[in-house]
Design a protein around this motif. Structure first.
Motif, PDB file in Angstrom:
ATOM      1  N   GLN A 190      -7.396   5.330   9.317  1.00  0.00           N
ATOM      2  CA  GLN A 190      -7.984   3.662   9.076  1.00  0.00           C
ATOM      3  C   GLN A 190      -7.581   2.657   9.470  1.00  0.00           C
ATOM      4  O   GLN A 190      -6.741   3.443  10.401  1.00  0.00           O
ATOM      5  CB  GLN A 190      -6.587   4.380   7.735  1.00  0.00           C
ATOM      6  N   ASN A 249      -4.418   6.549  12.106  1.00  0.00           N
ATOM      7  CA  ASN A 249      -4.167   4.989  11.781  1.00  0.00           C
ATOM      8  C   ASN A 249      -4.487   4.428  13.134  1.00  0.00           C
ATOM      9  O   ASN A 249      -3.531   4.676  13.524  1.00  0.00           O
ATOM     10  CB  ASN A 249      -2.966   5.069  11.095  1.00  0.00           C
ATOM     11  N   SER A 256       0.030   3.581   6.809  1.00  0.00           N
ATOM     12  CA  SER A 256      -0.669   4.092   5.883  1.00  0.00           C
ATOM     13  C   SER A 256       0.461   4.899   4.690  1.00  0.00           C
ATOM     14  O   SER A 256       0.816   5.871   5.309  1.00  0.00           O
ATOM     15  CB  SER A 256      -2.194   4.828   6.593  1.00  0.00           C
ATOM     16  N   SER A 257       0.400   4.339   3.517  1.00  0.00           N
ATOM     17  CA  SER A 257       0.511   6.084   2.626  1.00  0.00           C
ATOM     18  C   SER A 257      -1.410   6.543   2.247  1.00  0.00           C
ATOM     19  O   SER A 257      -0.577   6.050   1.215  1.00  0.00           O
ATOM     20  CB  SER A 257       1.873   5.264   1.244  1.00  0.00           C
ATOM     21  N   PHE A 258      -1.045   7.529   2.571  1.00  0.00           N
ATOM     22  CA  PHE A 258      -2.305   7.891   3.086  1.00  0.00           C
ATOM     23  C   PHE A 258      -2.061   9.001   1.379  1.00  0.00           C
ATOM     24  O   PHE A 258      -0.771   9.556   1.263  1.00  0.00           O
ATOM     25  CB  PHE A 258      -2.369   8.967   4.297  1.00  0.00           C
ATOM     26  N   THR A 282       2.314  12.393  -0.748  1.00  0.00           N
ATOM     27  CA  THR A 282       1.962  11.053  -0.104  1.00  0.00           C
ATOM     28  C   THR A 282       2.297  11.368   0.930  1.00  0.00           C
ATOM     29  O   THR A 282       3.799  11.541   0.925  1.00  0.00           O
ATOM     30  CB  THR A 282       2.154   9.680  -0.718  1.00  0.00           C
ATOM     31  N   ASP A 307      -5.221   4.506   0.383  1.00  0.00           N
ATOM     32  CA  ASP A 307      -3.678   3.824   0.701  1.00  0.00           C
ATOM     33  C   ASP A 307      -2.799   3.866  -0.423  1.00  0.00           C
ATOM     34  O   ASP A 307      -2.889   2.597  -0.993  1.00  0.00           O
ATOM     35  CB  ASP A 307      -4.184   2.858   1.793  1.00  0.00           C
ATOM     36  N   HIS A 308      -1.748   4.406  -0.379  1.00  0.00           N
ATOM     37  CA  HIS A 308      -1.302   4.204  -1.552  1.00  0.00           C
ATOM     38  C   HIS A 308      -0.308   3.056  -1.343  1.00  0.00           C
ATOM     39  O   HIS A 308       0.140   2.080  -3.161  1.00  0.00           O
ATOM     40  CB  HIS A 308       0.100   5.351  -1.929  1.00  0.00           C
ATOM     41  N   SER A 309      -0.835   2.077  -0.538  1.00  0.00           N
ATOM     42  CA  SER A 309       0.024   0.878  -0.971  1.00  0.00           C
ATOM     43  C   SER A 309      -1.046  -0.273  -1.377  1.00  0.00           C
ATOM     44  O   SER A 309      -1.790  -0.597  -0.926  1.00  0.00           O
ATOM     45  CB  SER A 309       0.429  -0.124   0.413  1.00  0.00           C
ATOM     46  N   ARG A 312      -4.305  -2.561  -1.944  1.00  0.00           N
ATOM     47  CA  ARG A 312      -5.418  -2.172  -0.124  1.00  0.00           C
ATOM     48  C   ARG A 312      -5.817  -1.605  -0.505  1.00  0.00           C
ATOM     49  O   ARG A 312      -7.482  -1.949   0.014  1.00  0.00           O
ATOM     50  CB  ARG A 312      -4.267  -1.267   1.197  1.00  0.00           C
ATOM     51  N   ALA A 318      -9.018  -0.090   1.447  1.00  0.00           N
ATOM     52  CA  ALA A 318      -8.811   1.547   1.575  1.00  0.00           C
ATOM     53  C   ALA A 318      -8.952   2.719   0.630  1.00  0.00           C
ATOM     54  O   ALA A 318      -8.014   2.721  -0.008  1.00  0.00           O
ATOM     55  CB  ALA A 318      -7.859   1.351   1.928  1.00  0.00           C
TER      56      ALA A 318
END
Length: 486
Positions: A190, A249, A256-258, A282, A307-309, A312, A318
């Protein structure tokens, strides 16, 4: 003895010592084998395991190339790359190897570059030893003392700008016994990107230093492009296979909240180290950090990497896809896959958007090219509510097909609705609707023009064309809706 000193001494005595295997791997070895040349791969591919029983001298040849590449359909960016790709080439060595690193800076480069490998023990991670002017080469040597998955990046001033332009990658230092075998390995990294133009604005985009300083990215991407892991470029695997993801990242700013939608990671080697956590939904990947995830594929379908934000993923890019083929298992999952719910316009090809952008730049954009581009964009922006058929949802979302409301509006009125949203009661084809359409001002002028041209030329509608200049004029005259995007 003072209490603080006593506590510190007790803590030091209680600290676990390194294992004999760790100590042995870190010591210089007289058993170093033959010289081998490292196999480097471009993302999302991963080099094969080293397969060696003892350390070797490994020669790594990596070239820096500054090149214009797509960042989104119809949009490009001048990336600074290690090996011609973003992220840079994947490097794989074994713990205890002596690595002879050759960094070449292509003669066409405009800037000097270097490399800082987080897997190097030594000041600067190799940066001071690898400062390389355009058309020149540098060489330095290091011993891979610690196993793990490590980020590398350029560290030439201004460091943030070099990283933001895509200068990062991963180096895997395998443990002496190697990693357990899996069926497939993939390389995903990312990064956040800062352009003067807005998200998906067409043409060559320039770097925006102030956005980077403010940590306000235009794009957040996997593998350097909005379409790097979608469509024909989606990752592919089969039911029953075990997959290992090497995820990094590059930053330069965001954590990143993958997450993989529809999967649970059996194991996650967090922060790229030697310990793993199990049954993870996550996981955080810090800027300048990495992790390894493994999971088994039990049922077929499209598994969406995000990315669980979450803005994004759906508004900055993302998002990627792991496409899994094979037999269904209704005891695990009943079925019915709806790509459009998560993938939006990425469920279909956006090649028509690129075609329209190139024609617009050349002054040859046709109505049909607008319709084709608008159809692709409609899939991700409008189809969940108004449906692929334009029929809407009875009593909830009004139809766009054969719509008397649509036919009665001028192009400028429709543009204002897209930019500012619409709420409250309306009558469409004799039916009452009272729902909310949110402002969609995050769309670019050409995207709005193309979507409206597609709608007005589909499903029995009037056939009028909407031009980008019309949208631009209405946007300038329309106050920004509260909560709307710039």
């Amino acid at each position: 003895m003072k209490p603080l000193l006593a506590w510190m001494l007790a803590a030091a005595l209680a600290a676990p010592a390194a294992s004999p295997a760790q100590d042995a791997a870190r010591k210089p070895s007289a058993e170093t084998g033959d010289t081998v040349k490292a196999v480097l791969t471009s993302p999302p591919q991963v080099p094969p395991p080293t397969g060696r029983s003892k350390p070797a001298k490994v020669v790594v040849e990596l070239e820096v190339v500054e090149k214009e590449l797509p960042i989104a359909e119809g949009s490009s960016y001048t990336f600074w790359t290690f090996g011609g790709t973003v992220p840079g080439s994947f490097i794989r060595v074994r713990q205890g190897d002596t690595v002879e690193f050759h960094l070449h800076n292509h003669p066409s480069s405009k800037m000097p570059h270097n490399i800082d490998l987080h897997g190097v023990t030594g000041p600067g991670g190799g940066a001071a030893s690898s400062f390389t002017a355009p058309g020149h080469s540098s060489r330095f040597t290091f011993k891979a003392l610690n196993q793990g998955l490590y980020v590398y990046h350029c560290a030439t001033a201004p460091v943030g700008m070099h990283v933001a332009n895509g200068m990062y990658g991963l180096i895997l230092v395998e443990p002496p016994q190697g990693l357990p075998p899996v069926d497939r390995e993939f390389y995903v990294m990312q990064g956040d990107f800062y352009t003067v133009g807005k998200f998906r604005e067409k043409g060559l985009q320039a770097f925006d230093m102030q956005k980077a300083i403010d940590e306000n990215p235009t794009y957040v991407l996997f593998n350097g492009s909005e379409t790097a892991l979608t469509g024909d470029r989606a990752l592919a695997a089969k039911v029953g296979e075990r997959v290992r993801l090497y995820v990094g990242n590059g930053g330069p700013n965001l954590v990143s909240s993958f997450h993989v939608i529809g999967e649970i990671f059996d194991k996650v080697w967090y922060e790229g180290g030697t310990h793993f956590q199990e049954n993870v939904q996550t996981t955080l990947v810090p800027a300048g950090g990495a992790m390894i995830a493994e999971f088994r594929l039990d049922v077929p379908g499209s598994y969406v990497l995000v990315d669980h934000s979450i803005f994004r993923a759906f508004n900055k890019g993302a998002l990627g896809v792991l496409k899994v083929d094979g037999p269904a298992d209704p005891t695990i999952y009943s079925g019915k896959e709806v790509d459009s719910v998560y993938l939006g316009d990425k469920a279909a090809t956006l090649a028509a958007v690129d075609t329209a952008a190139r024609s617009a730049a050349a002054g040859t954009l046709s109505k049909q090219e607008q319709i084709d581009a608008g159809k692709a964009l409609y899939a991700g922006t409008c189809s969940v509510c108004h449906q692929d058929s334009g029929a809407g949802l009875p009593g909830v979302f009004p139809p766009l097909a054969k719509s008397d409301y649509l036919s009665a509006q001028k192009s400028a009125d429709l543009v204002r609705i897209v930019l500012s949203g619409l709420s409250g009661p309306i009558q469409v084809n004799g039916q009452h609707y009272d729902s909310v359409m949110p402002p969609m001002s995050q769309l670019t002028d050409d995207e709005i023009a193309n979507i409206l041209t597609f709608i007005r030329n589909s499903w029995g509608n009037s056939g009028e064309q909407v031009e980008k200049a019309e949208v631009e004029a209405v946007r300038k005259a329309t106050p920004r809706a509260e909560g709307a995007a710039h």
